[in-house]
Design a protein around this motif. Structure first.
Motif, PDB file in Angstrom:
ATOM      1  N   GLY A  46     -39.836   3.141  44.614  1.00 30.50           N
ATOM      2  CA  GLY A  46     -39.146   3.004  43.493  1.00 30.50           C
ATOM      3  C   GLY A  46     -39.725   1.467  42.775  1.00 30.50           C
ATOM      4  N   ASP A  47     -38.993   1.484  41.613  1.00 26.86           N
ATOM      5  CA  ASP A  47     -39.256   0.180  40.906  1.00 26.86           C
ATOM      6  C   ASP A  47     -37.973  -0.687  40.710  1.00 26.86           C
ATOM      7  N   GLY A  48     -36.924  -0.337  41.662  1.00 27.67           N
ATOM      8  CA  GLY A  48     -35.801  -1.095  41.334  1.00 27.67           C
ATOM      9  C   GLY A  48     -34.617  -0.585  40.138  1.00 27.67           C
ATOM     10  N   LEU A  49     -35.120   0.287  39.672  1.00 30.18           N
ATOM     11  CA  LEU A  49     -34.397   1.187  38.511  1.00 30.18           C
ATOM     12  C   LEU A  49     -33.826   2.630  39.082  1.00 30.18           C
ATOM     13  N   SER A  50     -32.445   2.619  38.853  1.00 32.26           N
ATOM     14  CA  SER A  50     -31.859   3.914  39.587  1.00 32.26           C
ATOM     15  C   SER A  50     -32.422   5.086  38.355  1.00 32.26           C
ATOM     16  N   PRO A  51     -32.524   6.155  39.185  1.00 36.95           N
ATOM     17  CA  PRO A  51     -32.881   7.399  38.698  1.00 36.95           C
ATOM     18  C   PRO A  51     -31.712   8.130  38.166  1.00 36.95           C
ATOM     19  N   LEU A  52     -31.859   9.026  37.009  1.00 30.73           N
ATOM     20  CA  LEU A  52     -30.779   9.670  36.547  1.00 30.73           C
ATOM     21  C   LEU A  52     -29.963  10.715  37.766  1.00 30.73           C
ATOM     22  N   LYS A  53     -29.017  10.829  37.535  1.00 26.83           N
ATOM     23  CA  LYS A  53     -28.261  11.741  38.574  1.00 26.83           C
ATOM     24  C   LYS A  53     -27.357  12.770  37.674  1.00 26.83           C
ATOM     25  N   ASN A  54     -27.252  14.056  38.125  1.00 24.51           N
ATOM     26  CA  ASN A  54     -26.287  15.039  37.643  1.00 24.51           C
ATOM     27  C   ASN A  54     -25.634  16.065  38.694  1.00 24.51           C
ATOM     28  N   ASN A  55     -24.374  15.931  38.851  1.00 24.03           N
ATOM     29  CA  ASN A  55     -23.940  16.866  39.970  1.00 24.03           C
ATOM     30  C   ASN A  55     -24.414  16.034  41.284  1.00 24.03           C
ATOM     31  N   GLU A  56     -25.096  16.874  42.172  1.00 23.64           N
ATOM     32  CA  GLU A  56     -25.405  16.328  43.365  1.00 23.64           C
ATOM     33  C   GLU A  56     -26.916  16.293  43.454  1.00 23.64           C
ATOM     34  N   ASN A  57     -27.654  16.173  42.232  1.00 22.78           N
ATOM     35  CA  ASN A  57     -29.069  16.230  41.987  1.00 22.78           C
ATOM     36  C   ASN A  57     -29.534  14.696  41.759  1.00 22.78           C
ATOM     37  N   GLU A  58     -30.435  14.110  42.291  1.00 21.58           N
ATOM     38  CA  GLU A  58     -31.089  12.998  41.822  1.00 21.58           C
ATOM     39  C   GLU A  58     -32.478  13.171  41.367  1.00 21.58           C
ATOM     40  N   TRP A  59     -32.759  12.775  40.167  1.00 24.18           N
ATOM     41  CA  TRP A  59     -33.820  13.353  39.425  1.00 24.18           C
ATOM     42  C   TRP A  59     -35.153  12.332  40.041  1.00 24.18           C
ATOM     43  N   LYS A  60     -36.263  12.862  39.852  1.00 19.76           N
ATOM     44  CA  LYS A  60     -37.410  12.329  40.234  1.00 19.76           C
ATOM     45  C   LYS A  60     -38.270  11.690  39.300  1.00 19.76           C
ATOM     46  N   PRO A  61     -38.264  10.102  39.578  1.00 17.29           N
ATOM     47  CA  PRO A  61     -39.091   9.752  38.346  1.00 17.29           C
ATOM     48  C   PRO A  61     -40.366   9.786  38.657  1.00 17.29           C
ATOM     49  N   ILE A  62     -41.343  10.012  37.576  1.00 10.91           N
ATOM     50  CA  ILE A  62     -42.817  10.163  37.557  1.00 10.91           C
ATOM     51  C   ILE A  62     -43.528   9.093  37.237  1.00 10.91           C
ATOM     52  N   ILE A  63     -43.346   8.591  35.913  1.00 14.26           N
ATOM     53  CA  ILE A  63     -44.211   7.546  35.588  1.00 14.26           C
ATOM     54  C   ILE A  63     -43.502   6.787  34.539  1.00 14.26           C
ATOM     55  N   ALA A  64     -43.914   5.397  34.431  1.00 16.07           N
ATOM     56  CA  ALA A  64     -43.558   4.329  33.334  1.00 16.07           C
ATOM     57  C   ALA A  64     -44.532   3.516  32.737  1.00 16.07           C
ATOM     58  N   CYS A  65     -44.133   2.864  31.739  1.00 16.58           N
ATOM     59  CA  CYS A  65     -44.803   2.052  30.895  1.00 16.58           C
ATOM     60  C   CYS A  65     -43.997   1.151  30.151  1.00 16.58           C
ATOM     61  N   PRO A  66     -44.655  -0.334  29.790  1.00 15.72           N
ATOM     62  CA  PRO A  66     -43.743  -0.971  28.956  1.00 15.72           C
ATOM     63  C   PRO A  66     -43.629  -0.322  27.671  1.00 15.72           C
ATOM     64  N   ALA A  67     -42.347  -0.483  27.027  1.00 14.44           N
ATOM     65  CA  ALA A  67     -42.003   0.151  25.923  1.00 14.44           C
ATOM     66  C   ALA A  67     -42.869  -0.429  24.603  1.00 14.44           C
ATOM     67  N   GLY A  68     -42.561  -1.694  24.333  1.00 13.72           N
ATOM     68  CA  GLY A  68     -43.450  -2.227  23.191  1.00 13.72           C
ATOM     69  C   GLY A  68     -42.403  -2.062  21.900  1.00 13.72           C
ATOM     70  N   PHE A  69     -41.272  -1.561  21.809  1.00  6.77           N
ATOM     71  CA  PHE A  69     -40.517  -1.393  20.599  1.00  6.77           C
ATOM     72  C   PHE A  69     -39.055  -1.344  21.178  1.00  6.77           C
ATOM     73  N   PRO A  70     -38.071  -1.814  20.085  1.00  7.00           N
ATOM     74  CA  PRO A  70     -36.763  -1.741  20.686  1.00  7.00           C
ATOM     75  C   PRO A  70     -36.048  -0.561  20.596  1.00  7.00           C
ATOM     76  N   VAL A  71     -34.829  -0.467  21.413  1.00  5.63           N
ATOM     77  CA  VAL A  71     -34.448   0.680  21.805  1.00  5.63           C
ATOM     78  C   VAL A  71     -33.689   1.443  20.308  1.00  5.63           C
ATOM     79  N   GLU A  72     -33.463   0.738  19.516  1.00  8.15           N
ATOM     80  CA  GLU A  72     -32.797   1.311  18.237  1.00  8.15           C
ATOM     81  C   GLU A  72     -33.895   2.235  17.552  1.00  8.15           C
ATOM     82  N   LEU A  73     -35.252   2.194  17.896  1.00 11.11           N
ATOM     83  CA  LEU A  73     -36.290   3.107  17.649  1.00 11.11           C
ATOM     84  C   LEU A  73     -36.534   4.061  18.607  1.00 11.11           C
TER      85      LEU A  73
END
Length: 546
Positions: A46-73
């Motif tokens: 892991g990268d220290g960031l919690s994965p998504l969860k719904n019901n009893e299921n924990e999602w599987k993170p696959i790949i990540a990268c720096p965003a380079g733009f603000p969340v508003e976009l």
């Protein structure tokens, strides 16, 4: 990299500055290259960031990268994925939106822990080849992982959920997942984009798996779209200006099935895949363009539900394929019930392979503007087609004016004037000031000295400078059309050709009297005769056989 990627194979470069006239351009003040895409595999530690969860299921993170733009976009960026899957996939025709709402969000969309549903879009993915691939419906749900009592929180999660009935299988091109999520995670020093999935049982997700490659391609696309939103990119060209995209694509699929057999019977040395599907595309465009340009007879009744175009409006004088070459466009239009024919300086091998009805519409004829003899099929009310007509190209609007045509479509390729090659340094442009809105503050193009507002209206594409020889030639053609009394309409056709820009005329300018336009067109012929440079080509082969 595999093309079978959730309807999104390796993405088309929509935002990078490449020499493609169908790409997009940034403002001049903005850096022209996006930040480097640096993906990181989300391993088991892991990268220290919690994965998504719904019901009893924990999602599987696959790949990540720096965003380079603000969340508003983020929502702007992922909207490209939702609304335009065809930008990224050779398998998808388009996405049709069924519902777009902030209310009554379906219960099939996952309930994510500590996240609020903001909006959902129910879309339908239409395959490019319906006979091979199944369509698919999806829910595209936007969430916010933040909460605020004082102001709305921007979306930072998009989840795509395929809609399949109990016991049904996902289409082959869709990865084996219940859901796939695009996340914007605000981290220090740089925010992160991450893709997570809730996979079906026994679905591998290692870096060599199809699922991983899918996520890699999608992440790079999102990274690219985010940077495009940040720099306020604008498309260099606009498609579907004269004919609606949905109508064109739906009819094209039908026409492709009706005429794709022509690939296997192709008689020319040229590439059949390019030429057959290109002319199918042009025929499709013309059928719909004519449908909107002309009036339908009031007593016309559609009786053929499989061929509704048989009663669509059409040019009152039929069509005239000016420089028809292999005759394929004439054949397709004639096969679909449209009256008209084509001429060329020599018969092609293909002509003899067409049905007798088509052969009768193809004639060997050498055009000579200095002669009083009229080419076959040229009559009042005709619609003139100049499809890559080379040296005949500039004569299209002139003939349309002189012979009171009902309109024309010209798709220019090689640059010609009336009796010589086009020379950008010496060929004068026709005046446009009388046909444009006066604006003393408007800038002018440095080479043509024409208003930039006029040139920008021509949908020329490129990098915006319009300094290429091809761009200058197209500007010249537009001034010629105005000079001959036609309103100028331009379209970037959806055909497999780098020369897909078309100039069309279907309306006369209200500022030019018809007699004045005819005088101007006749003056062009007089000038050609006076120069004495034009040499009519001799018909080749047995002209009388066709």
């Amino acid at each position: 990299m595999s093309r079978l990627l959730l309807a999104f194979p390796p993405p088309v470069n929509l935002f990078a500055g490449q020499n493609d006239e169908n790409q997009c351009d940034p403002p001049m003040s903005v850096k022209s290259t996006r930040p480097k895409f640096v993906p990181t595999t989300c391993d088991s530690e892991g990268d220290g960031l919690s994965p998504l969860k719904n019901n009893e299921n924990e999602w599987k993170p696959i790949i990540a990268c720096p965003a380079g733009f603000p969340v508003e976009l983020f929502e702007t960026a992922v909207a490209q994925l939702v609304h335009h899957p065809e930008y990224n996939s050779t398998l998808i025709l388009r996405s049709d939106i069924v519902t777009d709402s902030t209310e009554n969000i379906p219960i099939e969309t996952p309930e994510l822990y500590n996240c609020t549903k903001l909006r959902y879009i129910h879309r339908r993915l239409l395959p490019r080849r319906p006979g091979r691939d199944e369509g698919l419906e999806q829910y595209c749900t936007f969430y916010s992982s933040r909460s605020s009592e004082t102001e709305p929180c921007p979306a930072d999660i998009l989840v795509l959920t395929p809609i399949v009935s109990q016991g049904s299988k996902l289409p082959y091109y869709h990865p084996s997942v219940h859901h796939i999520a695009f996340r914007y995670i605000e981290t220090i020093p740089a925010s992160t984009l991450r893709i997570e999935v809730l996979p079906l049982p026994d679905t591998p997700a290692d870096p060599s798996s199809r699922l991983y490659r899918t996520c890699l391609a999608l992440l790079e696309t999102l990274h690219r779209y985010g940077w495009g939103a940040l720099t306020n990119y604008k498309k260099r060209v606009a498609h579907d200006c004269l004919v609606p995209r949905e109508e064109y694509q739906d009819l094209y699929l039908i026409m492709r099935e009706r005429h794709k057999h022509l690939v296997s019977t192709w008689q020319e040395v040229t590439d059949p895949l390019k030429h057959v599907f290109e002319d199918i595309g042009i025929a499709t465009f013309l059928m719909l363009y004519w449908k909107t340009a002309y009036q339908q007879s009031p007593d016309t009744v559609t009786t053929d539900t499989d061929r509704p175009w048989t009663t669509w409006p059409r040019p009152p004088g039929g069509f005239f394929d000016f420089g028809c070459g292999n005759g394929l466009l004439t054949h397709i239009l004639a096969s679909e019930g449209y009256d008209g024919g084509g001429i060329d300086v020599r018969a092609r091998q293909s002509w003899a392979q067409y049905p007798q009805e088509t052969q009768a519409r193809l004639q060997v004829y050498a055009f000579d503007p200095t002669s009083n003899e009229l080419p076959p099929f040229l009559r009042p009310g005709v619609f003139i087609i100049g499809n890559h007509a080379d040296e005949l190209t500039p004569w299209v609007p002139v003939l349309a004016t002189l012979h009171k045509a009902s309109g024309y479509l010209s798709i220019p390729c090689c640059a010609w004037t009336f009796d010589a090659k086009f020379e950008r340094s010496s060929t004068p442009f026709f005046p446009v000031s009388a046909h444009t809105t006066p604006d003393e503050s408007s800038a002018t193009h440095p080479e043509t000295d024409l208003p930039l507002t006029f040139i920008d209206s021509l949908n020329l594409g490129g990098d915006g400078s319009h300094t290429s020889s091809y761009s200058i030639y197209r500007v010249w053609l537009a001034t010629l059309s105005l000079h001959c009394g036609w309103e100028v309409e331009c379209e970037t056709l959806r055909i497999p050709s780098t020369r897909n820009w078309a100039i069309a005329g279907r309306k006369r300018l209200s500022t030019v009297e018809e007699d004045d336009a005819i005088d101007k067109a006749q003056a062009i012929i007089t000038t050609v005769i006076t120069r004495g440079v034009f040499k009519a080509r001799k018909p080749e082969g047995k002209a009388g056989d066709h």
